[in-house]
Design a protein around this motif. Structure first.
Motif: not given
Length: 379
Positions: A293-309
């Motif tokens: 699909g177009d939004e694979p993050w909707m198919d999982t509970q397990d995620l990672q996010f980031l922000w640069t320094g």
């Protein structure tokens, strides 16, 4: 939490089981920069930039004890053994974000990985500060675990091959949980990590948020609890993150196939989602897992996010599943592991030489105490 058989039996026995937990000898809570093996650092062809890679695994290990689960000890033991073997031969993650480290077998598994620095999340008795006192929609129920007290800690642990020099943790509010999730003191933990040679510290966060149907609580109630936790997690990150440092935020967010949860979460978080970045062909991110699909993050509970320094930029360059039932990677939990390889990049002139030379700005008063307390607790 993932749901429990026979709710009345579980609630009735949970307190008894909690009082019978044994205390594990704590692993080392702190290692110095000089005691860790430095990473490989590459320099760009024109000599202007330096970079290295950092592998971060988020993994819910299904570490629930009886009567919620039975027969988990052998699988948890394999998790510890396999991660230890991968760490020893250099193929394993540099940092592991664990969730559901509840049972003694789960704690032994985390310890047996052999990571030199391990920091756990909120304990059973850790108190939330500044959380809302407002009631959730609907009525609380003793029969679905809303006892007003916590039986378990958060189940969180951050394991690192590099030194954890600062840390912080907070539970979500007592009125920010719904259903069986209230039996554990869910929350969020920060480990501030020092990588030899890299001119900036890395702020790494781990969380486990309120479940949906498995909580046993009605939908309006568990949705409201999740919303409060998202807001409290955002506030904790705002209060503890140093803008100089890159940020990585992973865990079990319990937002699979829930548009309302995503809408609430993104109201409070402006962080970049790894899945979304890696869906863009121009990102150069190598996707080594099946995404539909177009939004694979909707198919999982397990995620990672980031922000640069400010000095060190971070981007995902590879995503892959671990312990997913593929050849050589047996499924050992009801979750797959989700591993992201990040590239850390900075101006070559900022590379710390020697690798553990004093970091600029490090002589300011630290936000958190130097790690010294036992890391894995039975509480």
């Amino acid at each position: 939490m993932i749901g429990f058989p026979s709710p009345r039996l579980f609630v009735g026995l949970a307190l008894l089981l909690a009082t019978g937990c044994s205390t594990l000898p704590p692993p080392r809570a702190y290692v110095t920069c000089g005691e860790t093996l430095p990473p490989a650092i590459q320099t760009s062809a024109n000599g202007a930039f330096a970079s290295t890679r950092l592998k971060v695994l988020t993994y819910n290990i299904e570490g629930l004890g009886w009567p919620a689960r039975s027969g988990r000890a052998r699988y948890l033991e394999q998790i510890g053994e396999r991660l230890a073997a991968m760490r020893a031969d250099g193929t394993g993650p540099d940092i592991v974000l664990f969730q559901e480290m509840f049972s003694d077998a789960a704690k032994r598994a985390v310890k047996s990985t052999g990571y030199p620095a391990i920091y756990s999340g909120p304990r059973r008795t850790t108190r939330a500060k500044g959380a809302t006192r407002d009631y959730l929609p609907g009525r609380s129920s003793l029969m679905r675990g809303e006892l007003g007290i916590h039986v378990f800690g958060s189940g969180l642990a951050i394991a690192s091959r590099y030194s954890i020099i600062d840390y912080a943790r907070t539970p979500y509010g007592r009125r920010s949980c719904a259903g069986f999730d209230c039996l554990s003191n869910k929350g969020i933990a920060l480990a501030r990590i020092e990588i030899p040679g890299v001119p900036s510290l890395i702020d790494v966060y781990d969380t486990h948020m309120n479940s949906r149907g498995a909580s046993g609580a009605p939908a309006p109630r568990n949705l409201s609890a999740h919303d409060r936790q998202a807001q409290e997690a955002s506030r904790f990150i705002d209060e503890t993150h140093d803008d100089e440092n890159p940020l990585i935020f992973g865990g079990d967010f319990n937002m699979r196939r829930s548009e309302p949860r995503w809408e609430n979460f993104t109201r409070y978080q402006a962080l970049d989602l790894v899945h979304r970045i890696c869906m863009t062909p121009a990102s150069g991110c190598d996707v080594k897992m099946s995404w539909d699909g177009d939004e694979p993050w909707m198919d999982t509970q397990d995620l990672q996010f980031l922000w640069t320094g400010e000095d060190v930029r971070v981007r995902p360059v590879r995503v892959e599943a671990m312990f997913d039932g593929s050849p050589g990677s047996p499924m050992l939990s009801d979750h797959d592991g989700f591993m992201v390889t990040y590239e850390l990049r900075w101006k070559a002139g900022l590379t710390r030489t020697p690798a553990c030379a004093k970091m600029a700005g490090r002589n300011r008063k630290p936000r958190f105490p130097t790690p010294h307390a036992p890391v894995i607790s039975s509480k």
